[in-house]
Design a protein around this motif. Structure first.
Motif, PDB file in Angstrom:
ATOM      1  N   ASP A 131      -7.760  25.188  -9.545  1.00  0.00           N
ATOM      2  CA  ASP A 131      -9.020  25.904  -9.346  1.00  0.00           C
ATOM      3  C   ASP A 131      -9.979  24.992  -8.606  1.00  0.00           C
ATOM      4  OD1 ASP A 131     -11.381  27.343  -9.455  1.00  0.00           O
ATOM      5  OD2 ASP A 131     -11.576  27.257 -11.636  1.00  0.00           O
ATOM      6  N   GLY A 132     -10.228  25.309  -7.346  1.00  0.00           N
ATOM      7  CA  GLY A 132     -11.065  24.478  -6.499  1.00  0.00           C
ATOM      8  C   GLY A 132     -12.491  24.320  -6.980  1.00  0.00           C
ATOM      9  N   ALA A 133     -12.960  25.236  -7.800  1.00  0.00           N
ATOM     10  CA  ALA A 133     -14.343  25.179  -8.288  1.00  0.00           C
ATOM     11  C   ALA A 133     -14.467  24.416  -9.604  1.00  0.00           C
ATOM     12  CB  ALA A 133     -14.882  26.597  -8.452  1.00  0.00           C
ATOM     13  N   SER A 134     -13.382  23.899 -10.110  1.00  0.00           N
ATOM     14  CA  SER A 134     -13.404  23.264 -11.428  1.00  0.00           C
ATOM     15  C   SER A 134     -13.919  21.830 -11.367  1.00  0.00           C
ATOM     16  CB  SER A 134     -11.997  23.266 -12.035  1.00  0.00           C
ATOM     17  OG  SER A 134     -11.155  22.386 -11.318  1.00  0.00           O
ATOM     18  N   ASP A 135     -14.372  21.353 -12.523  1.00  0.00           N
ATOM     19  CA  ASP A 135     -14.770  19.947 -12.647  1.00  0.00           C
ATOM     20  C   ASP A 135     -13.563  19.023 -12.481  1.00  0.00           C
ATOM     21  OD1 ASP A 135     -17.472  20.441 -13.036  1.00  0.00           O
ATOM     22  OD2 ASP A 135     -17.270  20.546 -15.226  1.00  0.00           O
ATOM     23  N   THR A 136     -12.387  19.552 -12.755  1.00  0.00           N
ATOM     24  CA  THR A 136     -11.165  18.768 -12.608  1.00  0.00           C
ATOM     25  C   THR A 136     -11.004  18.292 -11.169  1.00  0.00           C
ATOM     26  OG1 THR A 136     -10.106  20.008 -14.385  1.00  0.00           O
ATOM     27  CG2 THR A 136      -8.647  18.836 -12.867  1.00  0.00           C
ATOM     28  N   VAL A 137     -11.330  19.147 -10.206  1.00  0.00           N
ATOM     29  CA  VAL A 137     -11.201  18.774  -8.802  1.00  0.00           C
ATOM     30  C   VAL A 137     -12.092  17.574  -8.501  1.00  0.00           C
ATOM     31  CG1 VAL A 137     -11.704  19.505  -6.429  1.00  0.00           C
ATOM     32  CG2 VAL A 137     -10.489  21.030  -7.975  1.00  0.00           C
ATOM     33  N   ARG A 138     -13.326  17.645  -8.937  1.00  0.00           N
ATOM     34  CA  ARG A 138     -14.249  16.528  -8.677  1.00  0.00           C
ATOM     35  C   ARG A 138     -13.729  15.241  -9.311  1.00  0.00           C
ATOM     36  NH1 ARG A 138     -18.518  14.903  -6.481  1.00  0.00           N
ATOM     37  NH2 ARG A 138     -20.052  13.560  -7.425  1.00  0.00           N
ATOM     38  N   GLN A 139     -13.247  15.316 -10.542  1.00  0.00           N
ATOM     39  CA  GLN A 139     -12.727  14.122 -11.211  1.00  0.00           C
ATOM     40  C   GLN A 139     -11.484  13.582 -10.508  1.00  0.00           C
ATOM     41  OE1 GLN A 139     -14.302  12.283 -13.471  1.00  0.00           O
ATOM     42  NE2 GLN A 139     -15.923  13.766 -13.069  1.00  0.00           N
ATOM     43  N   THR A 173      -1.932  11.837  -8.718  1.00  0.00           N
ATOM     44  CA  THR A 173      -3.251  12.401  -8.394  1.00  0.00           C
ATOM     45  C   THR A 173      -3.154  13.255  -7.141  1.00  0.00           C
ATOM     46  OG1 THR A 173      -4.372  10.523  -9.400  1.00  0.00           O
ATOM     47  CG2 THR A 173      -5.650  11.827  -7.827  1.00  0.00           C
ATOM     48  N   ASN A 174      -2.454  12.751  -6.126  1.00  0.00           N
ATOM     49  CA  ASN A 174      -2.280  13.508  -4.886  1.00  0.00           C
ATOM     50  C   ASN A 174      -1.589  14.844  -5.153  1.00  0.00           C
ATOM     51  OD1 ASN A 174      -3.276  11.196  -3.735  1.00  0.00           O
ATOM     52  ND2 ASN A 174      -1.329  10.546  -2.879  1.00  0.00           N
ATOM     53  N   ARG A 175      -0.552  14.801  -5.970  1.00  0.00           N
ATOM     54  CA  ARG A 175       0.194  16.031  -6.266  1.00  0.00           C
ATOM     55  C   ARG A 175      -0.696  17.056  -6.966  1.00  0.00           C
ATOM     56  NH1 ARG A 175       5.828  15.765  -9.319  1.00  0.00           N
ATOM     57  NH2 ARG A 175       5.142  13.641  -9.144  1.00  0.00           N
ATOM     58  N   ARG A 176      -1.528  16.598  -7.886  1.00  0.00           N
ATOM     59  CA  ARG A 176      -2.444  17.526  -8.568  1.00  0.00           C
ATOM     60  C   ARG A 176      -3.452  18.109  -7.589  1.00  0.00           C
ATOM     61  NH1 ARG A 176      -4.936  15.407 -13.863  1.00  0.00           N
ATOM     62  NH2 ARG A 176      -5.536  17.585 -14.013  1.00  0.00           N
ATOM     63  N   LEU A 177      -3.948  17.287  -6.673  1.00  0.00           N
ATOM     64  CA  LEU A 177      -4.900  17.787  -5.681  1.00  0.00           C
ATOM     65  C   LEU A 177      -4.244  18.757  -4.695  1.00  0.00           C
ATOM     66  CD1 LEU A 177      -6.907  14.525  -5.006  1.00  0.00           C
ATOM     67  CD2 LEU A 177      -7.863  16.693  -5.845  1.00  0.00           C
ATOM     68  N   VAL A 222       0.819  -1.213   0.000  1.00  0.00           N
ATOM     69  CA  VAL A 222       0.000   0.000   0.000  1.00  0.00           C
ATOM     70  C   VAL A 222       0.853   1.264   0.000  1.00  0.00           C
ATOM     71  CG1 VAL A 222      -2.010  -1.121   1.037  1.00  0.00           C
ATOM     72  CG2 VAL A 222      -0.431   0.120   2.503  1.00  0.00           C
ATOM     73  N   VAL A 223       2.028   1.215   0.623  1.00  0.00           N
ATOM     74  CA  VAL A 223       2.893   2.406   0.629  1.00  0.00           C
ATOM     75  C   VAL A 223       3.502   2.633  -0.754  1.00  0.00           C
ATOM     76  CG1 VAL A 223       4.945   3.483   1.625  1.00  0.00           C
ATOM     77  CG2 VAL A 223       3.289   2.345   3.117  1.00  0.00           C
ATOM     78  N   PRO A 224       4.156   1.636  -1.366  1.00  0.00           N
ATOM     79  CA  PRO A 224       4.666   1.893  -2.719  1.00  0.00           C
ATOM     80  C   PRO A 224       3.553   2.196  -3.724  1.00  0.00           C
ATOM     81  CG  PRO A 224       5.388  -0.279  -1.947  1.00  0.00           C
ATOM     82  CD  PRO A 224       4.594   0.346  -0.850  1.00  0.00           C
ATOM     83  N   PHE A 225       2.387   1.560  -3.565  1.00  0.00           N
ATOM     84  CA  PHE A 225       1.259   1.869  -4.442  1.00  0.00           C
ATOM     85  C   PHE A 225       0.894   3.351  -4.332  1.00  0.00           C
ATOM     86  CE2 PHE A 225      -3.295   2.505  -5.048  1.00  0.00           C
ATOM     87  CZ  PHE A 225      -3.488   1.973  -6.315  1.00  0.00           C
ATOM     88  N   THR A 226       0.863   3.845  -3.114  1.00  0.00           N
ATOM     89  CA  THR A 226       0.543   5.256  -2.908  1.00  0.00           C
ATOM     90  C   THR A 226       1.593   6.149  -3.547  1.00  0.00           C
ATOM     91  OG1 THR A 226      -0.590   4.731  -0.847  1.00  0.00           O
ATOM     92  CG2 THR A 226       0.085   7.024  -1.157  1.00  0.00           C
ATOM     93  N   LEU A 251     -10.797  13.907  -7.335  1.00  0.00           N
ATOM     94  CA  LEU A 251     -11.239  13.312  -6.081  1.00  0.00           C
ATOM     95  C   LEU A 251     -11.897  11.946  -6.309  1.00  0.00           C
ATOM     96  CD1 LEU A 251     -12.566  16.452  -4.191  1.00  0.00           C
ATOM     97  CD2 LEU A 251     -10.581  15.046  -3.569  1.00  0.00           C
ATOM     98  N   ILE A 252     -12.626  11.810  -7.391  1.00  0.00           N
ATOM     99  CA  ILE A 252     -13.203  10.502  -7.729  1.00  0.00           C
ATOM    100  C   ILE A 252     -12.082   9.502  -8.011  1.00  0.00           C
ATOM    101  CG2 ILE A 252     -14.515   9.244  -9.503  1.00  0.00           C
ATOM    102  CD1 ILE A 252     -16.374  11.770  -9.602  1.00  0.00           C
ATOM    103  N   THR A 253     -11.086   9.932  -8.768  1.00  0.00           N
ATOM    104  CA  THR A 253      -9.931   9.073  -9.042  1.00  0.00           C
ATOM    105  C   THR A 253      -9.226   8.702  -7.746  1.00  0.00           C
ATOM    106  OG1 THR A 253      -9.620  10.004 -11.238  1.00  0.00           O
ATOM    107  CG2 THR A 253      -7.695   8.939 -10.231  1.00  0.00           C
TER     108      THR A 253
END
Length: 144
Positions: free
Chosen positions: A108-116, A98-102, A87-91, A118-120
């Motif tokens: 832009d916190g209001a963008s659809d990108t944020v929701r996508q 994904t974490n780095r992008r978040l 789980v650590v190397p997977f992360t 977070l789903i990922t």
């Protein structure tokens, strides 16, 4: 000695799995029910704090699971250790982009990108939840 090592392995794995289950089935769905700006604002400190707790638990659970196997605990302990360990190397390898992008302050916190994103992230976290849960079940049935 083996029993105490097995108990510690199971305890670390159980705490990790319990936290992962909570995040997957309670916290993250609740987060996704919010507006993206609020969801992102909640995810950032939650992820940082969760990492500080969960990474050491996964490492301890894996290490002690492998020690349990090495000490004659049986094949189940090897399998359990090999399930919680990744789980650590997977992360770091799979989820980190994904974490780095978040975590990017320019996102832009209001963008659809944020929701996508977070789903990922939720799907990636589900892998961690599954690995740790199966490892815990194996430890339980191995008699730890």
């Amino acid at each position: 000695m083996t029993l105490s090592v097995q108990s510690l392995a199971m305890s670390a794995t159980a705490i990790f799995a319990g936290a992962a289950i909570y995040v997957s089935f309670v916290e993250h769905p609740a987060r996704l029910s919010c507006y993206p700006t609020m969801a992102l604002a909640q995810w950032r400190p939650s992820y940082r704090r969760g990492t500080l707790m969960q990474a050491p638990l996964a490492i301890i659970g894996a290490f002690l699971g492998l020690v349990s196997w090495w000490s004659g605990g049986g094949l189940a302990w090897l399998i359990a250790g090999l399930l919680i360990g990744p789980v650590v190397p997977f992360t770091v390898i799979v989820a980190f982009p994904t974490n780095r992008r978040l975590e990017d302050a320019t996102l832009d916190g209001a963008s659809d990108t944020v929701r996508q994103l977070l789903i990922t992230w939720g799907r990636l976290h589900a892998v961690r939840t599954a690995l740790s849960s199966v490892a815990l079940l194996i430890m339980i049935f191995a008699g730890g």
